[in-house]
Design an enzyme around this catalytic site. Structure first.
Site, mmCIF file in Angstrom:
data_model
loop_
_atom_site.group_PDB
_atom_site.id
_atom_site.type_symbol
_atom_site.label_atom_id
_atom_site.label_comp_id
_atom_site.label_asym_id
_atom_site.label_seq_id
_atom_site.Cartn_x
_atom_site.Cartn_y
_atom_site.Cartn_z
ATOM 1 N N ASP A 110 96.028 -51.456 -10.567
ATOM 2 C CA ASP A 110 94.861 -51.918 -9.712
ATOM 3 C C ASP A 110 95.732 -51.928 -8.173
ATOM 4 O O ASP A 110 96.299 -51.275 -7.863
ATOM 5 C CB ASP A 110 94.015 -52.963 -9.940
ATOM 6 C CG ASP A 110 92.639 -53.019 -8.968
ATOM 7 O OD1 ASP A 110 91.783 -51.997 -8.991
ATOM 8 O OD2 ASP A 110 92.555 -53.976 -8.279
ATOM 9 N N HIS A 310 89.001 -49.112 -16.321
ATOM 10 C CA HIS A 310 89.880 -49.699 -15.364
ATOM 11 C C HIS A 310 90.962 -50.635 -15.720
ATOM 12 O O HIS A 310 92.033 -50.563 -15.097
ATOM 13 C CB HIS A 310 88.983 -50.184 -14.131
ATOM 14 C CG HIS A 310 89.539 -50.540 -12.982
ATOM 15 N ND1 HIS A 310 90.593 -49.549 -12.382
ATOM 16 C CD2 HIS A 310 89.965 -51.969 -12.390
ATOM 17 C CE1 HIS A 310 90.937 -50.281 -11.134
ATOM 18 N NE2 HIS A 310 90.770 -51.641 -11.237
#
Length: 331
Positions: A110, A310
């Site tokens: 991320d 994610h």
């Protein structure tokens, strides 16, 4: 601050490292060449809990940091303290303190992925290889990302979470009013288990949590004890530092221009999930691997995990470890 006590994982050794401009807490396990692991938003060293032991057992020192603003690391009170220049300096400072005589290996997820990409780009002598999870390396930007999301979302009246994060105060207040609920909704909204459409489409001016789903039963990749750890960390630290990362697009753009034309000239690796909106740049990147090859000289793999959202290394720890460990051993 509570330490990690979930019985199925071995508690790592924690050190606080003077990185130069900040004190950074690091979870350390193993001995051997240094691998620095950098997390994203809203996470902590703990997002690497499934990777520390396998990397250590493979013959490396695994060192997962709390990015400044998080957990046990320093939490400056100025927005500018969370720019890319500062965060890459923290990573370099930790690496130098833990392994002063040799370059380190970097892995990020991320926001941690741009942090490690740009750490290697700005200090190629300090790092020997770099891997990114979720966010590919796209080179030195041609314009600030704030201009891109304003054009694509805000100017058309559409909500975009990074636009919501720009003003200091309201985003922090919304997150801190119910830390557990905020984390559950945010984690669930872009995980691979959430049905299509879980991340709501709404108008600019809405808040982040409007329309977001808190599932009755959370997916098994995040246990109640795991969530407890995150809740304790963010209850203690607050969200100003983590959210302020999103308030530095213009500063980041200006700092990175000095590296225009430079490629990452070291072994690289990319891992992402096909249900992760960050992996394809929210639909802007048709082929993340092809884009990466324009900016790196030695891409040693692009791994796309079917059905993964994610939270790559938390959702699919065994698959991620089966990619990372052989890559590390092959360097």
């Amino acid at each position: 601050m509570p330490e990690f006590m979930t019985p199925q994982f071995r508690t790592p050794r924690f050190r606080t490292i003077d990185a130069g401009a900040a004190q950074i807490r690091v979870a350390v396990e193993g001995q051997g060449p240094l691998v620095v692991l950098v997390h994203g938003f809203p996470e902590s060293w703990f997002s690497w809990r499934h990777q520390l032991e396998p990397i250590a057992k493979a013959g490396f020192t695994a060192a997962a940091i709390d990015v400044r603003g998080y957990g046990g690391s320093d939490k400056p009170g100025e927005v500018a303290a969370y720019d890319m220049e500062s965060l890459t300096a923290d990573v370099a400072g930790v690496a130098k303190a833990l392994q002063p005589d040799a370059p380190a290996i970097l892995i990020g997820h991320d926001w941690g992925a741009p942090i490690v990409w740009n750490s290697a780009l700005s200090r190629p002598e300090a790092f020997s290889a770099v891997a990114g999870l979720s966010v590919p390396f796209s080179g030195v930007p041609n314009r600030p990302f704030s201009e891109i999301f304003t054009e694509a979302f805000t100017s058309k009246g559409h909500f975009f979470y990074q636009a919501w994060f720009q003003d200091v105060g309201p985003p922090e207040a919304e997150a801190e009013a119910d830390v557990r609920g905020f984390l559950r909704k945010f984690y669930y909204g872009i995980c691979g288990d959430a049905p299509d459409g879980t991340w709501p489409q709404k108008k600019h001016g809405a808040t982040l949590l409007e329309g977001m789903v808190d599932p009755e039963v959370f997916p098994a990749w995040l246990t109640p004890e795991d969530l407890d750890y995150y809740v304790d960390e963010f209850t203690a630290s607050g969200f100003f530092g983590p959210i302020s990362r999103y308030r530095n697009h213009e500063r980041d753009f200006a700092w990175l221009q000095q590296f225009r034309g430079r490629k990452l000239d070291m072994p690289t690796l990319l891992v992402g999930g096909d249900r992760d909106p960050a992996f394809n740049g929210f639909g802007r990147i048709a082929d993340p691997g092809a884009m990466m090859r324009e900016h790196v000289s030695d891409l040693r793999g692009v791994h796309v995990l079917p059905g993964c959202g994610h939270w790559t290394q938390q959702e699919r720890p065994a698959e991620v470890n089966a990619i990372l460990v052989p890559w590390l051993k092959g360097l």
